[in-house]
Design a protein around this motif. Structure first.
Motif, PDB file in Angstrom:
ATOM      1  N   PRO B  71       0.660  -1.135  -0.119  1.00  0.00           N
ATOM      2  CA  PRO B  71       0.049   0.027   0.022  1.00  0.00           C
ATOM      3  C   PRO B  71       0.660   1.259   0.029  1.00  0.00           C
ATOM      4  N   GLU B  72       0.330   2.320  -0.709  1.00  0.00           N
ATOM      5  CA  GLU B  72       1.174   3.364  -0.762  1.00  0.00           C
ATOM      6  C   GLU B  72       1.748   4.051   0.547  1.00  0.00           C
ATOM      7  N   TRP B  73       1.014   3.802   1.624  1.00  0.00           N
ATOM      8  CA  TRP B  73       1.573   4.395   2.695  1.00  0.00           C
ATOM      9  C   TRP B  73       2.578   3.689   3.595  1.00  0.00           C
ATOM     10  N   MET B  74       2.774   2.628   3.116  1.00  0.00           N
ATOM     11  CA  MET B  74       3.796   1.795   4.113  1.00  0.00           C
ATOM     12  C   MET B  74       5.181   2.041   3.215  1.00  0.00           C
ATOM     13  N   ASP B  75       6.048   2.873   4.012  1.00  0.00           N
ATOM     14  CA  ASP B  75       7.477   3.150   3.462  1.00  0.00           C
ATOM     15  C   ASP B  75       8.435   3.140   4.512  1.00  0.00           C
ATOM     16  N   THR B  76       8.316   2.725   5.727  1.00  0.00           N
ATOM     17  CA  THR B  76       9.047   2.605   6.810  1.00  0.00           C
ATOM     18  C   THR B  76       9.259   1.159   7.343  1.00  0.00           C
ATOM     19  N   VAL B  77      10.603   0.648   8.038  1.00  0.00           N
ATOM     20  CA  VAL B  77      10.556  -0.605   8.605  1.00  0.00           C
ATOM     21  C   VAL B  77       9.561  -0.699   9.972  1.00  0.00           C
ATOM     22  N   SER B  78       9.243   0.141  10.376  1.00  0.00           N
ATOM     23  CA  SER B  78       7.981   0.093  11.570  1.00  0.00           C
ATOM     24  C   SER B  78       6.833  -0.227  10.767  1.00  0.00           C
ATOM     25  N   ASP B  79       6.441   0.102   9.615  1.00  0.00           N
ATOM     26  CA  ASP B  79       5.413  -0.574   8.961  1.00  0.00           C
ATOM     27  C   ASP B  79       5.475  -2.003   8.629  1.00  0.00           C
ATOM     28  N   LEU B  80       6.788  -2.270   8.357  1.00  0.00           N
ATOM     29  CA  LEU B  80       7.073  -3.745   7.750  1.00  0.00           C
ATOM     30  C   LEU B  80       6.963  -4.432   9.148  1.00  0.00           C
ATOM     31  N   ALA B  81       7.358  -4.027  10.222  1.00  0.00           N
ATOM     32  CA  ALA B  81       7.368  -5.037  11.455  1.00  0.00           C
ATOM     33  C   ALA B  81       5.999  -5.156  11.863  1.00  0.00           C
ATOM     34  N   HIS B  82       5.056  -4.017  11.708  1.00  0.00           N
ATOM     35  CA  HIS B  82       3.903  -3.937  12.266  1.00  0.00           C
ATOM     36  C   HIS B  82       2.914  -5.052  11.310  1.00  0.00           C
ATOM     37  N   PHE B  83       3.256  -4.839   9.948  1.00  0.00           N
ATOM     38  CA  PHE B  83       2.578  -5.836   8.894  1.00  0.00           C
ATOM     39  C   PHE B  83       2.553  -7.408   9.392  1.00  0.00           C
ATOM     40  N   TYR B  84       4.041  -7.780   9.807  1.00  0.00           N
ATOM     41  CA  TYR B  84       4.360  -9.156  10.178  1.00  0.00           C
ATOM     42  C   TYR B  84       3.878  -9.521  11.439  1.00  0.00           C
ATOM     43  N   LEU B  85       3.620  -8.574  12.343  1.00  0.00           N
ATOM     44  CA  LEU B  85       3.187  -8.725  13.684  1.00  0.00           C
ATOM     45  C   LEU B  85       1.442  -9.472  13.470  1.00  0.00           C
ATOM     46  N   GLU B  86       0.835  -8.663  12.445  1.00  0.00           N
ATOM     47  CA  GLU B  86      -0.289  -8.796  12.282  1.00  0.00           C
ATOM     48  C   GLU B  86      -0.416 -10.028  11.265  1.00  0.00           C
ATOM     49  N   LEU B  87       0.480 -10.255  10.696  1.00  0.00           N
ATOM     50  CA  LEU B  87       0.734 -11.673   9.854  1.00  0.00           C
ATOM     51  C   LEU B  87       0.558 -12.820  10.697  1.00  0.00           C
ATOM     52  N   LEU B  88       1.413 -12.651  11.740  1.00  0.00           N
ATOM     53  CA  LEU B  88       1.302 -13.813  12.907  1.00  0.00           C
ATOM     54  C   LEU B  88       0.309 -14.100  13.514  1.00  0.00           C
ATOM     55  N   GLU B  89      -0.426 -13.007  13.678  1.00  0.00           N
ATOM     56  CA  GLU B  89      -1.957 -13.234  14.162  1.00  0.00           C
ATOM     57  C   GLU B  89      -2.988 -13.921  13.090  1.00  0.00           C
ATOM     58  N   HIS B  90      -2.967 -13.194  11.899  1.00  0.00           N
ATOM     59  CA  HIS B  90      -3.744 -13.980  11.045  1.00  0.00           C
ATOM     60  C   HIS B  90      -3.358 -15.128  10.767  1.00  0.00           C
ATOM     61  N   GLU B  91      -2.087 -15.746  10.824  1.00  0.00           N
ATOM     62  CA  GLU B  91      -1.845 -17.037  10.362  1.00  0.00           C
ATOM     63  C   GLU B  91      -1.858 -18.012  11.595  1.00  0.00           C
ATOM     64  N   GLU B  92      -2.190 -17.234  12.953  1.00  0.00           N
ATOM     65  CA  GLU B  92      -2.469 -17.947  14.182  1.00  0.00           C
ATOM     66  C   GLU B  92      -0.991 -18.729  14.440  1.00  0.00           C
ATOM     67  N   LEU B  93       0.033 -18.256  14.284  1.00  0.00           N
ATOM     68  CA  LEU B  93       1.378 -18.794  14.560  1.00  0.00           C
ATOM     69  C   LEU B  93       1.823 -18.419  16.021  1.00  0.00           C
ATOM     70  N   GLU B  94       2.221 -19.627  16.664  1.00  0.00           N
ATOM     71  CA  GLU B  94       2.798 -19.385  17.871  1.00  0.00           C
ATOM     72  C   GLU B  94       4.421 -20.065  18.136  1.00  0.00           C
ATOM     73  N   ASP B  95       4.945 -19.363  18.974  1.00  0.00           N
ATOM     74  CA  ASP B  95       6.291 -19.871  19.290  1.00  0.00           C
ATOM     75  C   ASP B  95       7.144 -19.723  18.028  1.00  0.00           C
ATOM     76  N   VAL B  96       7.003 -18.746  17.293  1.00  0.00           N
ATOM     77  CA  VAL B  96       7.522 -18.679  15.901  1.00  0.00           C
ATOM     78  C   VAL B  96       9.206 -18.211  16.222  1.00  0.00           C
ATOM     79  N   THR B  97       9.936 -19.185  15.445  1.00  0.00           N
ATOM     80  CA  THR B  97      11.314 -18.802  15.025  1.00  0.00           C
ATOM     81  C   THR B  97      11.467 -17.820  14.215  1.00  0.00           C
ATOM     82  N   LEU B  98      11.689 -16.528  14.319  1.00  0.00           N
ATOM     83  CA  LEU B  98      12.092 -15.584  13.494  1.00  0.00           C
ATOM     84  C   LEU B  98      13.647 -15.593  12.829  1.00  0.00           C
ATOM     85  N   VAL B  99      13.784 -15.819  11.754  1.00  0.00           N
ATOM     86  CA  VAL B  99      15.007 -15.974  11.017  1.00  0.00           C
ATOM     87  C   VAL B  99      15.408 -14.600  10.287  1.00  0.00           C
ATOM     88  N   GLY B 100      15.898 -13.650  10.481  1.00  0.00           N
ATOM     89  CA  GLY B 100      15.847 -12.472   9.726  1.00  0.00           C
ATOM     90  C   GLY B 100      17.345 -12.370   9.271  1.00  0.00           C
TER      91      GLY B 100
END
Lengths: 383, 269
Positions: B71-100
């Motif tokens: 989306p046009e308004w997403m342009d910072t890393v905090s936008d990406l972090a928020h998006f991924y946090l919501e994605l973890l919710e959406h996918e109902e993932l728990e105890d996830v190993t984040l490999v960055g």
């Protein structure tokens, strides 16, 4: 037709080109001898002053971290010209407002210049060439968007006269905009925008500003002007007046054709010296991805390097010869692109000395201009 | 049209559907989410299947990369972090190993700082995101100051493994790489590749973390990696010999051994 003399104010005294990778961004400034730079500036300022005395108008521009242009702060140069010239209009083309952090400051600078010159200022806004991105640490993505938002802020600052106004946009915030002084010209100085593409010209046409295109030759100039016309017609009726369209070419007028060509050769320093590597020529996001894909595949954008003087003249990039010849070249080019009302005369480049530059400008003003005034007034012309 | 390496699916984000290019393989807990660096995600390098042998491994292209919509308004890393946090919710993932990886590590670190509830542990691989040196120090190599080939030389012990040579990429791969470069410029341009506040905030991270670094990384040096590990309470720090910025490419087996070991030591079972 108005004629606007400009020089890029180069520092041409460089070591052999094979000793450095880039004339822009990374060329160490220890290669600049301050004494020589000061002498060049003496000449450049004198050339603009002479152009004013010849009845020409003046253009100044700005680049950064480059030997091709020592004019790193265009309002400073324009401020000098505002006081050393009398009649000429002074065009800044332009302010690189996609790279300037504070558009209100730009509005202030332009208002001061307009006061200094008692309303002789014309204000150009430019997105900036790609090499400016590194020099300004400016994000190459979204530059057009920043340009137009900065333009909105500047125009708001120029036209608000009843105390502070507020701007909280996507890229800029300024909650107490109330510039002193305000511009001399009301509601604001004429606005120009330069672009090299049809899509870039469209929003300029929508707003009815002057569009300027540089060294784009016949075909690309046509498409820039077409883009302008599309934008223009989307907002208003009637033909685009020629004074909305500007073209910049390299120009040298000699006593004879040979002398004119010799001067033209010197002007091509601007083309041949522009050495810059791909990472500065083509930063990610500056151009559409498809253009960068083509570049990665070795498809080069049209380059002027390697063209002969005759080819440059055929394309309408260089105008060189005797007064009669140059008048013919300008007339032909005007006809081929459908006419324009402003000719931006890049009349000095590289090692060309002040006397040669002024002699050429004198012939332009005294010999070329009258011929063209006559010929461009032919009834079939849009001009 | 799909040039995607995964499937494009629609994810509900902030009340609107958003197309996300999503890839996954393997089964088993705890699940693992791979977060790519500036060139986008590819499942082709062997480390991906190696990790997926013993667990469910997932990856998305960040918004703006590949076929993932931005989306046009997403342009910072905090936008990406928020998006991924919501994605973890959406996918109902728990105890996830984040490999960055690289800038993906920056996003993962921001997520762990803000909302660690669904994150089991953090693996940062030659990650950017913190500011370590003074004003005249360049912590992170200026990738925008060199041509693509030079990026390969700086980032790899063996530059032929970089996958950045235009003549070795299909038109689609090249187009995706160039799109990725543009999106990276948008997100990471300034402050360059970092959030100056992040290093302090890492002190509040309570989940287990491992910092893995290529011994010969010239994009971000192992000293920077050590500073990253020191900022994260209890973090393990490992150096992988024979590797530059991408140990998962250049030393896949050693890299996967380190990750497997860390995950098993920090998992409940």
């Amino acid at each position: 037709m108005r004629y606007w003399f400009f020089t890029e104010t180069a520092y041409p005294d460089l070591p052999p080109a094979d000793t450095y990778d880039s004339v822009r961004v990374t060329l160490p400034n220890r290669l600049l001898d301050p004494e020589r730079a000061a002498s060049w500036w003496d000449d450049y300022l004198a050339e603009w002053q002479a152009a004013d005395e010849l009845g020409l108008d003046l253009m100044v521009n700005e680049h950064h971290s480059t030997a091709t242009c020592m004019n790193a702060a265009v309002p400073l140069t324009a401020a000098i010209l505002a006081r050393t010239t009398k009649k000429a209009r002074i065009l800044i083309l332009g302010n690189p407002i996609a790279n300037r952090r504070d558009p209100v400051r730009v509005a202030e600078e332009m208002a001061m210049l307009d006061i200094f010159s008692r309303g002789r200022l014309e204000v150009g806004f430019v997105r900036g060439v790609p090499y400016e991105v590194a020099a300004a640490n400016s994000n190459p993505v979204g530059m057009s968007e920043r340009l137009w938002e900065a333009h909105d802020v500047i125009k708001l600052a120029w036209t608000s006269h009843d105390g502070p106004v507020n701007w909280q946009g996507k890229h800029f915030e300024h909650r107490q905009i109330n510039i002193w002084p305000r511009p001399y010209q009301q509601p604001h100085p004429p606005i120009w925008v330069s672009t090299l593409s049809q899509s870039g010209a469209r929003p300029v046409g929508e707003r009815g500003y002057v569009v300027a295109t540089f060294l784009t030759g016949v075909e690309n100039t046509r498409s820039v002007f077409d883009g302008y016309r599309e934008g223009w017609s989307s907002r208003r009726d009637g033909e685009v007046p020629p004074d909305r369209l500007a073209y910049a070419g390299l120009v040298h007028v000699g006593e004879t054709d040979d002398e004119g060509m010799a001067g033209g050769e010197k002007l091509t320093w601007y083309i041949t010296s522009n050495k810059a590597p791909s990472q500065f020529m083509d930063p990610p996001g500056y151009r559409p991805p498809a253009a960068r894909v083509a570049a990665a595949r070795g498809v080069m954008a049209t380059s002027l390097k390697g063209l002969t003087l005759e080819q440059l003249i055929d394309r309408g990039v260089l105008f060189a010869g005797s007064a009669e010849t140059v008048a013919g070249q300008i007339k032909r080019f005007c006809d081929e692109v459908g006419g324009f009302g402003h000719f931006l005369v890049m009349g000095q480049s590289g090692h060309m000395r002040k006397d040669e530059t002024i002699a050429s400008l004198t012939r332009l003003a005294r010999n070329v201009r009258p011929i063209l005034e006559d010929r461009l007034r032919e009834p079939a012309q849009a001009l | 049209m799909s040039t995607a390496v995964g499937n494009v699916k629609s994810v509900e984000y902030l009340g609107s559907p958003q197309a996300v290019e999503w890839w996954e393989s393997g089964t088993g807990d705890p699940p693992m989410l791979l977060m790519h660096g500036g060139n986008g995600f590819s499942p082709a390098p062997p480390y991906v299947e190696m990790l997926a042998r013993s667990r469910r491994v997932m990856a998305a292209q960040h918004p703006g990369y590949g076929d993932s919509e931005r989306p046009e308004w997403m342009d910072t890393v905090s936008d990406l972090a928020h998006f991924y946090l919501e994605l973890l919710e959406h996918e109902e993932l728990e105890d996830v190993t984040l490999v960055g990886f690289s800038s993906g590590g920056w996003i993962a670190a921001e997520m762990a700082v803000w909302r660690p509830e669904r994150i089991g542990r953090l693996v940062l691989v030659d990650a950017v995101g913190i500011r370590v040196g003074g004003p005249t120090d360049r912590d992170i190599f200026d990738i925008f100051s060199v041509p693509r080939e030079e990026r390969a030389r700086i980032g790899f012990v063996d530059p032929s493994m970089a996958g950045l040579a235009a003549d070795e990429l299909s038109d689609e791969q090249l187009a995706r790489l160039i799109q990725a470069e543009q999106t990276s410029a948008l997100y990471y341009w300034e402050p360059y590749m970092c959030n100056p506040k992040l290093r302090r905030r890492l002190g509040a991270v309570k989940i287990p973390s491992a910092v893995i670094w290529g011994a010969s990384d010239r994009m971000v040096t192992p000293d920077y990696g050590r500073a990253y590990a020191e900022a994260l309470p209890g973090a393990e720090f490992s150096v992988v010999d024979g590797s530059g910025h991408c140990p998962y490419i250049e030393q896949a087996e050693e890299f996967c051994r380190l990750v497997d070991s860390f995950v098993s030591r920090t998992s409940a079972s």
